[in-house]
Design a protein around this motif. Structure first.
Motif: not given
Length: 414
Positions: A151-153, A179-184, A228-232
């Protein structure tokens, strides 16, 4: 003296008449809303007063009506025909957001600011299309027992509130994305033990971690579990070399499976940091960059030379005065900056390591959207596209895409 009294009397009379006019307008507007709410089942058209207001959960529109209204807002948007399926997917995603936040109108109003969301959609559409195509055409390995390893991250750099990842979470197949990793740097540190409340300088993350409420106002589970796909979220300052090392240690060296880096609206030298991140981490399979503002003159005044990958260039060739402040441009006429921006984008493209340095094949061709340059070799491919989505004075229409071997032909054939 009489003249002064006459002027004073005229002033108060004008003021009184304006109050009456405002009151009449308010009564008409209120009556119109009440009538429309009463006749909603008859599908009566919204009043002129309602038409100036943003439709949301409290304006009596069904989800189907809201979707139709969204379609009308993007009918003539740049790229609407080129990225038709992506636009359709994203409008459906916005309706899903609306359903998610039903029962929490204040949160919905904060997230759905029409102009902001539409701008994000228009400028992100080429990147969303790129990711959709890449994920769709990845081959499944039926012999691999650990599905998560395939799976992609997806790492969303300088994510802001995370609209890009929010779109993709609703659109992409969950069996192919982990999953998605939201970097800010504006996020708080996502630690349940230490993060008890957000500080004024933190970006609000209630749309990700807040508590969902039902239509009766009763608290339910966290919004986090509804995506649907987790956001971190991850608090990182890309300009801080220490943060980059931490990301290498905790993200790139620990994530199982391929990684996609998305970097949309990156201002100034942040684009350099994003390319460094791709160059320095072989685990990153795909990369998409849409550079934004030019670097500030401080780098040119110091005589800096920018270095990315095997490429370097003089800061004086690309730096400029001027920046946006609260949506307003402060600086020289923007059209003066286009040649510098084109030079900036060319140098960013050259700094991406895939494609090698001596066996490159460059092909420039005029297409419907603009100018494309592609380079490929044994270790990957990269493309710089001029996709016209900014009009009315905007010129930042460059998108840069890259993929490490083995390449996915379907992406680049498009």
């Amino acid at each position: 003296m009489r003249r002064r009294r006459l002027i004073t009397a005229i002033f108060f009379l004008s003021f009184f008449l304006s109050l009456l006019s405002s009151a009449d307008a308010f009564i008409i507007c209120t009556s119109s809303r009440s009538a429309n709410q009463h006749n909603h089942n008859n599908a009566s058209p919204p009043s002129r007063c309602q038409a100036t207001s943003l439709p949301d959960l409290n304006y009596g529109l069904s989800d189907k009506e809201f979707h139709t209204w969204l379609q009308s807002q993007v009918q003539t948007a740049p790229g609407r025909n080129t990225y038709a399926s992506t636009y359709d997917d994203c409008l459906t995603a916005i309706v899903s957001w609306r359903k998610r936040y039903r029962g929490n109108p204040s949160l919905w109003k904060r997230i759905f600011k029409k102009d902001r969301v539409m701008k994000e959609l228009i400028e992100s559409a080429p990147v969303i299309e790129f990711v959709k195509c890449a994920i769709e055409h990845q081959e499944d390995d039926d012999d691999d027992d650990d599905a998560n390893n395939k799976k992609f991250t997806i790492i969303d750099l300088c994510s802001g509130k995370g609209y890009l990842s929010m779109f993709l979470s609703e659109i992409l197949p969950r069996e192919k994305v982990h999953k998605f990793i939201l970097v800010d740097k504006a996020w708080a540190i996502a630690n349940k033990k230490t993060t008890t409340e957000l500080k004024p300088h933190h970006m609000n993350w209630d749309h990700i971690y807040g508590t969902a409420v039902d239509t009766d106002g009763e608290e339910e589970s966290s919004y986090f579990t509804t995506w649907p796909i987790p956001l971190y979220t991850s608090k990182q300052d890309l300009k801080d070399s220490c943060n980059q090392r931490q990301m290498t240690k905790h993200f790139f060296s620990k994530i199982d499976g391929p990684i996609i880096i998305l970097a949309v609206h990156l201002c100034g030298t942040l684009s350099l940091k994003a390319i460094d991140m791709f160059n320095n981490n072989q685990e990153v399979k795909l990369f998409a960059l849409k550079p934004c503002c030019l670097p500030q003159m401080v780098y040119a005044n110091r005589g800096d030379v920018f270095r990315i990958g095997q490429h370097e260039f003089d800061a004086r060739d690309v730096c400029s005065n001027g920046q946006f402040s609260k949506g307003n441009w402060n600086g020289p006429p923007r059209w003066h900056l286009q040649p510098r921006f084109d030079t900036w984008a060319d140098n960013l493209f050259k700094g991406i390591n895939v494609g090698g340095s001596s066996t490159l094949e460059q092909d420039g061709s005029e297409e419907d959207n603009g100018y494309r340059v592609s380079m490929s070799s044994h270790d990957g491919v990269k493309v710089k596209d001029d996709i016209v989505i900014q009009v009315d004075g905007g010129f930042q229409n460059t998108y840069i895409f890259a993929e490490r071997e083995p390449i996915t032909p379907a992406i680049w054939e498009n």
